[in-house]
Scaffold this motif. Structure first.
Motif, PDB file in Angstrom:
ATOM      1  N   VAL A 141     -25.410  -1.747  -0.748  1.00 13.86           N
ATOM      2  CA  VAL A 141     -25.526  -1.556  -2.196  1.00 13.86           C
ATOM      3  C   VAL A 141     -25.285  -0.084  -2.550  1.00 13.86           C
ATOM      4  CG1 VAL A 141     -27.102  -1.650  -4.172  1.00 13.86           C
ATOM      5  CG2 VAL A 141     -27.035  -3.541  -2.528  1.00 13.86           C
ATOM      6  N   ALA A 142     -25.853   0.822  -1.726  1.00 16.14           N
ATOM      7  CA  ALA A 142     -25.640   2.251  -1.965  1.00 16.14           C
ATOM      8  C   ALA A 142     -24.163   2.604  -1.806  1.00 16.14           C
ATOM      9  CB  ALA A 142     -26.490   3.078  -1.001  1.00 16.14           C
ATOM     10  N   LEU A 143     -23.511   2.028  -0.794  1.00 16.51           N
ATOM     11  CA  LEU A 143     -22.084   2.275  -0.598  1.00 16.51           C
ATOM     12  C   LEU A 143     -21.279   1.726  -1.770  1.00 16.51           C
ATOM     13  CD1 LEU A 143     -19.715   3.227   1.108  1.00 16.51           C
ATOM     14  CD2 LEU A 143     -19.811   1.054   2.359  1.00 16.51           C
ATOM     15  N   SER A 144     -21.698   0.596  -2.309  1.00 15.93           N
ATOM     16  CA  SER A 144     -21.024   0.019  -3.473  1.00 15.93           C
ATOM     17  C   SER A 144     -21.120   0.957  -4.668  1.00 15.93           C
ATOM     18  CB  SER A 144     -21.634  -1.339  -3.821  1.00 15.93           C
ATOM     19  OG  SER A 144     -21.496  -2.256  -2.752  1.00 15.93           O
ATOM     20  N   LEU A 145     -22.297   1.555  -4.861  1.00 22.17           N
ATOM     21  CA  LEU A 145     -22.494   2.494  -5.964  1.00 22.17           C
ATOM     22  C   LEU A 145     -21.624   3.735  -5.787  1.00 22.17           C
ATOM     23  CD1 LEU A 145     -23.994   3.540  -8.472  1.00 22.17           C
ATOM     24  CD2 LEU A 145     -25.815   4.342  -6.940  1.00 22.17           C
ATOM     25  N   ILE A 146     -21.612   4.284  -4.568  1.00 22.94           N
ATOM     26  CA  ILE A 146     -20.818   5.495  -4.302  1.00 22.94           C
ATOM     27  C   ILE A 146     -19.331   5.198  -4.441  1.00 22.94           C
ATOM     28  CG2 ILE A 146     -20.196   7.165  -2.511  1.00 22.94           C
ATOM     29  CD1 ILE A 146     -23.082   6.858  -1.458  1.00 22.94           C
ATOM     30  N   THR A 147     -18.912   4.022  -3.974  1.00 20.67           N
ATOM     31  CA  THR A 147     -17.510   3.634  -4.123  1.00 20.67           C
ATOM     32  C   THR A 147     -17.139   3.496  -5.587  1.00 20.67           C
ATOM     33  OG1 THR A 147     -17.583   2.466  -1.995  1.00 20.67           O
ATOM     34  CG2 THR A 147     -15.771   1.908  -3.490  1.00 20.67           C
ATOM     35  N   GLY A 148     -18.046   2.958  -6.379  1.00 24.30           N
ATOM     36  CA  GLY A 148     -17.807   2.858  -7.814  1.00 24.30           C
ATOM     37  C   GLY A 148     -17.654   4.227  -8.458  1.00 24.30           C
TER      38      GLY A 148
ATOM     39  N   ALA B 294     -11.519   5.593  -4.080  1.00 25.36           N
ATOM     40  CA  ALA B 294     -12.477   4.578  -3.620  1.00 25.36           C
ATOM     41  C   ALA B 294     -12.197   4.121  -2.186  1.00 25.36           C
ATOM     42  CB  ALA B 294     -12.457   3.381  -4.562  1.00 25.36           C
ATOM     43  N   ALA B 295     -10.925   3.949  -1.829  1.00 27.55           N
ATOM     44  CA  ALA B 295     -10.590   3.406  -0.510  1.00 27.55           C
ATOM     45  C   ALA B 295     -11.060   4.300   0.635  1.00 27.55           C
ATOM     46  CB  ALA B 295      -9.084   3.140  -0.417  1.00 27.55           C
ATOM     47  N   PRO B 296     -10.753   5.610   0.643  1.00 26.64           N
ATOM     48  CA  PRO B 296     -11.257   6.450   1.739  1.00 26.64           C
ATOM     49  C   PRO B 296     -12.778   6.499   1.804  1.00 26.64           C
ATOM     50  CG  PRO B 296      -9.486   7.571   0.559  1.00 26.64           C
ATOM     51  CD  PRO B 296      -9.863   6.369  -0.260  1.00 26.64           C
ATOM     52  N   VAL B 297     -13.433   6.568   0.654  1.00 24.12           N
ATOM     53  CA  VAL B 297     -14.897   6.617   0.629  1.00 24.12           C
ATOM     54  C   VAL B 297     -15.490   5.329   1.194  1.00 24.12           C
ATOM     55  CG1 VAL B 297     -16.904   6.640  -0.914  1.00 24.12           C
ATOM     56  CG2 VAL B 297     -15.033   8.270  -1.258  1.00 24.12           C
ATOM     57  N   PHE B 298     -14.954   4.196   0.774  1.00 24.33           N
ATOM     58  CA  PHE B 298     -15.461   2.907   1.247  1.00 24.33           C
ATOM     59  C   PHE B 298     -15.228   2.751   2.752  1.00 24.33           C
ATOM     60  CE2 PHE B 298     -15.053  -1.758   1.824  1.00 24.33           C
ATOM     61  CZ  PHE B 298     -16.308  -2.140   1.365  1.00 24.33           C
ATOM     62  N   MET B 299     -14.036   3.122   3.225  1.00 24.33           N
ATOM     63  CA  MET B 299     -13.734   3.005   4.646  1.00 24.33           C
ATOM     64  C   MET B 299     -14.640   3.904   5.471  1.00 24.33           C
ATOM     65  SD  MET B 299     -12.096   1.598   7.067  1.00 24.33           S
ATOM     66  CE  MET B 299     -12.630   2.004   8.732  1.00 24.33           C
ATOM     67  N   LEU B 300     -14.910   5.107   4.997  1.00 27.15           N
ATOM     68  CA  LEU B 300     -15.826   5.993   5.710  1.00 27.15           C
ATOM     69  C   LEU B 300     -17.218   5.378   5.822  1.00 27.15           C
ATOM     70  CD1 LEU B 300     -15.090   9.638   4.468  1.00 27.15           C
ATOM     71  CD2 LEU B 300     -14.962   8.781   6.818  1.00 27.15           C
TER      72      LEU B 300
ATOM     73  N   LEU C 266     -13.872   8.611 -10.445  1.00 23.49           N
ATOM     74  CA  LEU C 266     -13.305   9.936 -10.200  1.00 23.49           C
ATOM     75  C   LEU C 266     -11.799   9.866  -9.988  1.00 23.49           C
ATOM     76  CD1 LEU C 266     -13.509  12.948  -9.647  1.00 23.49           C
ATOM     77  CD2 LEU C 266     -14.186  12.402  -7.288  1.00 23.49           C
ATOM     78  N   GLY C 267     -11.345   8.868  -9.221  1.00 17.19           N
ATOM     79  CA  GLY C 267      -9.910   8.727  -8.989  1.00 17.19           C
ATOM     80  C   GLY C 267      -9.148   8.525 -10.289  1.00 17.19           C
ATOM     81  N   ASP C 268      -9.701   7.727 -11.164  1.00 23.11           N
ATOM     82  CA  ASP C 268      -9.096   7.477 -12.472  1.00 23.11           C
ATOM     83  C   ASP C 268      -9.027   8.766 -13.287  1.00 23.11           C
ATOM     84  OD1 ASP C 268      -8.271   6.566 -14.923  1.00 23.11           O
ATOM     85  OD2 ASP C 268      -9.727   4.945 -15.057  1.00 23.11           O
ATOM     86  N   LEU C 269     -10.139   9.502 -13.328  1.00 20.87           N
ATOM     87  CA  LEU C 269     -10.198  10.740 -14.100  1.00 20.87           C
ATOM     88  C   LEU C 269      -9.253  11.798 -13.526  1.00 20.87           C
ATOM     89  CD1 LEU C 269     -14.052  10.989 -14.685  1.00 20.87           C
ATOM     90  CD2 LEU C 269     -12.309  10.626 -16.436  1.00 20.87           C
ATOM     91  N   PHE C 270      -9.145  11.854 -12.213  1.00 17.41           N
ATOM     92  CA  PHE C 270      -8.312  12.875 -11.585  1.00 17.41           C
ATOM     93  C   PHE C 270      -6.841  12.664 -11.931  1.00 17.41           C
ATOM     94  CE2 PHE C 270      -6.646  15.134  -7.682  1.00 17.41           C
ATOM     95  CZ  PHE C 270      -7.150  16.383  -8.035  1.00 17.41           C
ATOM     96  N   GLU C 271      -6.409  11.398 -11.920  1.00 19.74           N
ATOM     97  CA  GLU C 271      -5.023  11.140 -12.308  1.00 19.74           C
ATOM     98  C   GLU C 271      -4.822  11.441 -13.795  1.00 19.74           C
ATOM     99  OE1 GLU C 271      -1.448   8.097 -12.961  1.00 19.74           O
ATOM    100  OE2 GLU C 271      -3.518   7.487 -13.231  1.00 19.74           O
TER     101      GLU C 271
ATOM    102  N   MET D 163     -13.763  -6.917  -0.911  1.00 23.59           N
ATOM    103  CA  MET D 163     -14.928  -6.245  -1.493  1.00 23.59           C
ATOM    104  C   MET D 163     -14.514  -4.933  -2.151  1.00 23.59           C
ATOM    105  SD  MET D 163     -18.597  -5.157   0.127  1.00 23.59           S
ATOM    106  CE  MET D 163     -19.807  -4.360  -0.963  1.00 23.59           C
ATOM    107  N   LEU D 164     -13.652  -4.169  -1.483  1.00 25.26           N
ATOM    108  CA  LEU D 164     -13.171  -2.922  -2.070  1.00 25.26           C
ATOM    109  C   LEU D 164     -12.488  -3.181  -3.409  1.00 25.26           C
ATOM    110  CD1 LEU D 164     -12.398   0.087  -2.072  1.00 25.26           C
ATOM    111  CD2 LEU D 164     -10.416  -0.524  -0.650  1.00 25.26           C
ATOM    112  N   LEU D 165     -11.615  -4.179  -3.445  1.00 26.82           N
ATOM    113  CA  LEU D 165     -10.907  -4.498  -4.687  1.00 26.82           C
ATOM    114  C   LEU D 165     -11.878  -4.949  -5.777  1.00 26.82           C
ATOM    115  CD1 LEU D 165      -7.825  -6.391  -3.190  1.00 26.82           C
ATOM    116  CD2 LEU D 165      -7.849  -4.098  -4.203  1.00 26.82           C
ATOM    117  N   LEU D 166     -12.858  -5.749  -5.394  1.00 24.56           N
ATOM    118  CA  LEU D 166     -13.853  -6.193  -6.377  1.00 24.56           C
ATOM    119  C   LEU D 166     -14.625  -5.010  -6.952  1.00 24.56           C
ATOM    120  CD1 LEU D 166     -15.330  -9.418  -4.700  1.00 24.56           C
ATOM    121  CD2 LEU D 166     -13.894  -9.290  -6.746  1.00 24.56           C
ATOM    122  N   LEU D 167     -14.943  -4.044  -6.112  1.00 25.58           N
ATOM    123  CA  LEU D 167     -15.672  -2.867  -6.588  1.00 25.58           C
ATOM    124  C   LEU D 167     -14.818  -2.047  -7.558  1.00 25.58           C
ATOM    125  CD1 LEU D 167     -17.415  -1.726  -3.274  1.00 25.58           C
ATOM    126  CD2 LEU D 167     -18.526  -2.709  -5.295  1.00 25.58           C
ATOM    127  N   VAL D 168     -13.538  -1.861  -7.204  1.00 23.68           N
ATOM    128  CA  VAL D 168     -12.646  -1.096  -8.079  1.00 23.68           C
ATOM    129  C   VAL D 168     -12.420  -1.831  -9.394  1.00 23.68           C
ATOM    130  CG1 VAL D 168     -10.286  -0.227  -8.329  1.00 23.68           C
ATOM    131  CG2 VAL D 168     -11.523   0.117  -6.185  1.00 23.68           C
TER     132      VAL D 168
END
Length: 267
Positions: free
Chosen positions: A204-211, A253-259, A216-221, A138-143
């Motif tokens: 669904v809310a977690l999916s949105l936040i993970t997205g 995304a990974a730390p946020v989703f795991m939390l 953000l991860g992409d932009l930060f790099e 699910m995490l990979l699908l969201l990313v």
């Protein structure tokens, strides 16, 4: 170039899925550690380290990962929580760039550890869940969904630049398309698991936040590559650049989703 990207992407996707489903949690931890070590080596380039310095930085990353193997689960949660808070600060830095710049070499190296090490912790924690494979998929699908949805929406509808000082190619419409894809993924997985309404809304809310974290991860790099004046973090992946270029979204995304899963277990 496109053919090369497709071939590399298919091979990478197959290797990742094999790692998720075939490797035991212990071997998966080794696999993830190898990936983050390569990512740390590339991050050393952001701080203008030489080859020896980058190798030492990668070894430091591995040492921290090894240390995390023996800490208590309570400390794991604290580290992931701090990582989540860090990404709130990172969001501010991205939005304010270039008014805020990260030019200090040691600060860049410290930030790299905060970005990379919790990624390993989040991935291995997800793998250790009762339904860890499903959680990781699910995490990979969201990313992947956030990235693909943003690309398609951006190409079709993109007009307004998202944060041009950091990534000129990204548009607001593209980001919204990616987030809509994440919401759809959350709905489909939630309904397929026959979750009760409250749990479905939460997923669904977690999916949105993970997205959002993925973007953000992409932009930060991208910010660090812009600071360094390079297009890709490395050249290890034909047609795709470096390891960091492939996992930049995952680092947030990974730390946020795991939390999110930690506070409301559903896998």
């Amino acid at each position: 170039m496109i053919k090369q990207r497709v071939i590399t992407g298919v091979i990478l996707g197959a290797l990742v899925l094999l790692g998720v489903f075939w490797l035991s949690p212990g071997w998966f931890a080794f696999f993830a550690a190898a990936v983050v070590a390569l990512a740390a080596h590339e991050w050393g380039n952001f701080a203008a380290l030489g080859q020896l310095g980058r190798s030492g930085y990668a070894l430091l990353c591995l040492a921290l990962v090894a240390l995390l193997q023996v800490v208590t689960p309570l400390l794991d949660t604290a580290i992931l929580t701090l990582a989540g808070l860090f990404w709130l600060v990172a969001c501010y830095v991205v939005v304010r760039y270039p008014a805020i710049r990260l030019e200090c070499r040691w600060l860049k190296l410290l930030v790299g550890l905060v970005v990379i090490v919790p990624t390993w912790l989040a991935l291995t924690s997800l793998k250790a869940l009762t339904e860890g494979e499903l959680a990781l998929v699910m995490l990979l699908l969201l990313v992947w969904g956030a990235d693909t949805g943003a690309y398609c929406a951006g190409k079709l509808l993109g007009r307004r630049k998202l944060i041009p000082n950091v990534s000129p190619g990204k548009t607001l419409e593209g980001m919204l398309g990616g987030l809509a894809t994440c919401i759809l993924i959350g709905v489909i997985i939630g309904l397929s698991r026959e979750l009760p309404p409250v749990a479905l809304v939460y997923l669904v809310a977690l999916s949105l936040i993970t997205g959002l974290a993925s973007v953000l991860g992409d932009l930060f790099e991208s910010l660090f590559k812009r600071e360094r004046g390079i297009k890709d973090s490395g050249r290890i992946l034909p047609g795709h650049g470096g390891i960091l270029d492939r996992i930049d979204s995952l680092t947030a995304a990974a730390p946020v989703f795991m939390l999110g899963i930690h506070w409301a277990p559903m896998f």
